[in-house]
Design a protein around this motif. Structure first.
Motif, PDB file in Angstrom:
ATOM      1  N   TRP A   1       5.045  -2.596   0.177  1.00 29.85           N
ATOM      2  CA  TRP A   1       6.282  -1.983  -0.310  1.00 29.85           C
ATOM      3  C   TRP A   1       6.222  -1.782  -1.825  1.00 29.85           C
ATOM      4  O   TRP A   1       6.618  -0.732  -2.333  1.00 29.85           O
ATOM      5  CB  TRP A   1       7.484  -2.852   0.058  1.00 29.85           C
ATOM      6  N   TRP A   2       5.712  -2.773  -2.529  1.00 30.31           N
ATOM      7  CA  TRP A   2       5.652  -2.689  -3.991  1.00 30.31           C
ATOM      8  C   TRP A   2       4.738  -1.557  -4.436  1.00 30.31           C
ATOM      9  O   TRP A   2       5.026  -0.870  -5.413  1.00 30.31           O
ATOM     10  CB  TRP A   2       5.160  -4.020  -4.550  1.00 30.31           C
ATOM     11  N   TRP A   3       3.656  -1.364  -3.706  1.00 33.52           N
ATOM     12  CA  TRP A   3       2.702  -0.294  -4.030  1.00 33.52           C
ATOM     13  C   TRP A   3       2.856   0.890  -3.081  1.00 33.52           C
ATOM     14  O   TRP A   3       1.895   1.585  -2.763  1.00 33.52           O
ATOM     15  CB  TRP A   3       1.276  -0.832  -3.934  1.00 33.52           C
ATOM     16  N   ARG A   4       4.065   1.143  -2.642  1.00 30.10           N
ATOM     17  CA  ARG A   4       4.305   2.191  -1.636  1.00 30.10           C
ATOM     18  C   ARG A   4       3.923   3.593  -2.117  1.00 30.10           C
ATOM     19  O   ARG A   4       3.712   4.489  -1.290  1.00 30.10           O
ATOM     20  CB  ARG A   4       5.775   2.174  -1.199  1.00 30.10           C
ATOM     21  N   ASN A   5       3.849   3.791  -3.418  1.00 30.13           N
ATOM     22  CA  ASN A   5       3.479   5.103  -3.953  1.00 30.13           C
ATOM     23  C   ASN A   5       1.999   5.180  -4.334  1.00 30.13           C
ATOM     24  O   ASN A   5       1.567   6.173  -4.929  1.00 30.13           O
ATOM     25  CB  ASN A   5       4.351   5.434  -5.168  1.00 30.13           C
ATOM     26  N   ARG A   6       1.246   4.137  -3.996  1.00 34.17           N
ATOM     27  CA  ARG A   6      -0.190   4.124  -4.298  1.00 34.17           C
ATOM     28  C   ARG A   6      -1.009   4.318  -3.026  1.00 34.17           C
ATOM     29  O   ARG A   6      -0.590   3.926  -1.945  1.00 34.17           O
ATOM     30  CB  ARG A   6      -0.586   2.791  -4.955  1.00 34.17           C
ATOM     31  N   ASN A   7      -2.177   4.919  -3.172  1.00 36.39           N
ATOM     32  CA  ASN A   7      -3.079   5.134  -2.035  1.00 36.39           C
ATOM     33  C   ASN A   7      -4.497   4.672  -2.345  1.00 36.39           C
ATOM     34  O   ASN A   7      -5.452   5.127  -1.717  1.00 36.39           O
ATOM     35  CB  ASN A   7      -3.087   6.620  -1.647  1.00 36.39           C
ATOM     36  N   ASP A   8      -4.628   3.762  -3.316  1.00 36.82           N
ATOM     37  CA  ASP A   8      -5.955   3.339  -3.753  1.00 36.82           C
ATOM     38  C   ASP A   8      -6.214   1.859  -3.484  1.00 36.82           C
ATOM     39  O   ASP A   8      -6.881   1.183  -4.259  1.00 36.82           O
ATOM     40  CB  ASP A   8      -6.122   3.631  -5.251  1.00 36.82           C
ATOM     41  N   PHE A   9      -5.683   1.361  -2.379  1.00 38.32           N
ATOM     42  CA  PHE A   9      -5.903  -0.054  -2.060  1.00 38.32           C
ATOM     43  C   PHE A   9      -5.837  -0.240  -0.551  1.00 38.32           C
ATOM     44  O   PHE A   9      -5.323   0.604   0.188  1.00 38.32           O
ATOM     45  CB  PHE A   9      -4.851  -0.945  -2.732  1.00 38.32           C
ATOM     46  N   TYR A  10      -6.354  -1.372  -0.113  1.00 38.74           N
ATOM     47  CA  TYR A  10      -6.265  -1.751   1.302  1.00 38.74           C
ATOM     48  C   TYR A  10      -5.856  -3.214   1.359  1.00 38.74           C
ATOM     49  O   TYR A  10      -6.444  -4.065   0.691  1.00 38.74           O
ATOM     50  CB  TYR A  10      -7.610  -1.561   2.006  1.00 38.74           C
ATOM     51  N   VAL A  11      -4.823  -3.500   2.140  1.00 29.71           N
ATOM     52  CA  VAL A  11      -4.360  -4.876   2.300  1.00 29.71           C
ATOM     53  C   VAL A  11      -4.250  -5.175   3.781  1.00 29.71           C
ATOM     54  O   VAL A  11      -3.782  -4.346   4.574  1.00 29.71           O
ATOM     55  CB  VAL A  11      -2.999  -5.098   1.591  1.00 29.71           C
ATOM     56  N   SER A  12      -4.723  -6.357   4.171  1.00 27.46           N
ATOM     57  CA  SER A  12      -4.662  -6.740   5.578  1.00 27.46           C
ATOM     58  C   SER A  12      -4.745  -8.255   5.676  1.00 27.46           C
ATOM     59  O   SER A  12      -4.796  -8.963   4.672  1.00 27.46           O
ATOM     60  CB  SER A  12      -5.803  -6.078   6.369  1.00 27.46           C
ATOM     61  N   GLY A  13      -4.762  -8.734   6.924  1.00 29.42           N
ATOM     62  CA  GLY A  13      -4.848 -10.167   7.141  1.00 29.42           C
ATOM     63  C   GLY A  13      -5.391 -10.500   8.512  1.00 29.42           C
ATOM     64  O   GLY A  13      -5.258  -9.711   9.456  1.00 29.42           O
ATOM     65  N   ASN A  14      -6.042 -11.662   8.613  1.00 28.42           N
ATOM     66  CA  ASN A  14      -6.671 -12.121   9.853  1.00 28.42           C
ATOM     67  C   ASN A  14      -7.564 -11.032  10.442  1.00 28.42           C
ATOM     68  O   ASN A  14      -7.554 -10.788  11.651  1.00 28.42           O
ATOM     69  CB  ASN A  14      -5.598 -12.538  10.864  1.00 28.42           C
ATOM     70  N   LEU A  15      -8.317 -10.384   9.580  1.00 30.43           N
ATOM     71  CA  LEU A  15      -9.197  -9.286   9.965  1.00 30.43           C
ATOM     72  C   LEU A  15     -10.618  -9.635   9.511  1.00 30.43           C
ATOM     73  O   LEU A  15     -10.816 -10.067   8.377  1.00 30.43           O
ATOM     74  CB  LEU A  15      -8.745  -7.992   9.293  1.00 30.43           C
ATOM     75  N   THR A  16     -11.580  -9.419  10.393  1.00 34.96           N
ATOM     76  CA  THR A  16     -12.964  -9.788  10.087  1.00 34.96           C
ATOM     77  C   THR A  16     -13.523  -8.957   8.935  1.00 34.96           C
ATOM     78  O   THR A  16     -13.325  -7.747   8.874  1.00 34.96           O
ATOM     79  CB  THR A  16     -13.863  -9.591  11.317  1.00 34.96           C
ATOM     80  N   ILE A  17     -14.233  -9.640   8.029  1.00 36.12           N
ATOM     81  CA  ILE A  17     -14.992  -8.977   6.979  1.00 36.12           C
ATOM     82  C   ILE A  17     -16.466  -9.091   7.352  1.00 36.12           C
ATOM     83  O   ILE A  17     -17.025 -10.193   7.402  1.00 36.12           O
ATOM     84  CB  ILE A  17     -14.737  -9.608   5.597  1.00 36.12           C
TER      85      ILE A  17
END
Length: 267
Positions: free
Chosen positions: A49-65
């Motif tokens: 929500w804080w970066w709702r106007n940005r498209n240069d990041f990826y955020v996730s959780g409990n996801l395999t790297i």
């Protein structure tokens, strides 16, 4: 120009190279409790929500790297409870495959501790995040005991992040503080503003709408009261005018009777 030419690989050698897949499904166990899920969701949704106007990041959780082929063979998967990658495309993914993402690793990782995973998160995972992923900012938080710690990579080694007077820890990568608010780990701006989750945004919007409705109703009530007071004043003035006219008529009637009796009313 072909990829083999770009990498200066002979064609006969290129035929023997097997490129590992990049479209891999995540293979992580479920989160241990509702507290862990709620904590992960709070971090993800508030940052989105804080970066709702940005498209240069990826955020996730409990996801395999996925960071190596050997990892696929050994099935030694590592999926942080929360992580952020900066300078990448914001889009849904099945997992984070480093060799399919221009070699990018997470910039920030947060592990949500539990009694069964705390030792691994403080030990093995911390070592992997430091030595292999080289993630600049690493934090952990226990939603039950509220244990909270953070580390920043300095010279290839994690160094503890010193808390500010509020007990918050600064993330250089996110340019945000992480701190405990109502028993949850949350983000704060440099000015101390809490980054809201969508539910809080909805509640605030509803509160503002209700406040505006009440103010509008109060304004309408004030206008109505002023209208009624104006009408009352007009009615009072009309009544006074009528009483004045009635009194004047009585005076004139009395004067007329006096004249009939031969008396000068003005004498």
């Amino acid at each position: 120009m072909s990829l083999a030419q770009d990498l200066n690989i002979p064609d006969d050698t290129w035929e023997d190279i097997v490129i590992p897949p990049t479209d891999l499904w995540s293979d992580e166990p479920p989160l241990e409790s509702d507290l862990h899920r709620q904590q992960m969701d709070a971090l993800i949704t508030s940052l989105e929500w804080w970066w709702r106007n940005r498209n240069d990041f990826y955020v996730s959780g409990n996801l395999t790297i996925y960071y190596s082929e050997d990892q696929i063979k050994s099935r030694d998967f590592r999926g942080p409870d929360f992580f952020v990658v900066l300078g990448t495309e914001r889009r849904p993914r099945k997992s984070w495959v480093v060799w399919g993402e221009s070699g990018k690793y997470p910039n920030v990782i947060v592990e949500i501790l539990s009694n069964s995973t705390a030792d691994v998160d403080r030990g093995v995972k911390k070592q992997i995040y430091q030595d292999i992923l080289r993630t600049p900012d690493y934090f952990w938080f226990h939603p039950v005991t509220l244990e909270f710690a953070g580390f920043h990579l300095v010279g290839g080694q994690y160094q503890p992040i010193e808390p500010n007077p509020q007990g918050w820890l600064w993330s250089q990568q996110l340019e945000l503080y992480l701190g405990i608010h109502q028993r949850k780990l949350r983000f704060f701006t440099t000015e101390g503003q809490l980054l809201p989750i969508p539910e809080e945004v909805a509640i605030e919007v509803q509160r503002q709408a209700e406040e505006e409705r009440q103010q509008k109703e109060l304004a309408q009530a004030t206008v109505e009261e002023e209208r009624q007071q104006k009408e009352l004043a007009q009615a009072t003035a009309e009544e006074e005018r009528q009483q004045k006219e009635l009194a004047q008529a009585r005076v004139e009637q009395l004067a007329a009777k006096l004249r009939e009796l031969g008396i000068d009313p003005d004498a």
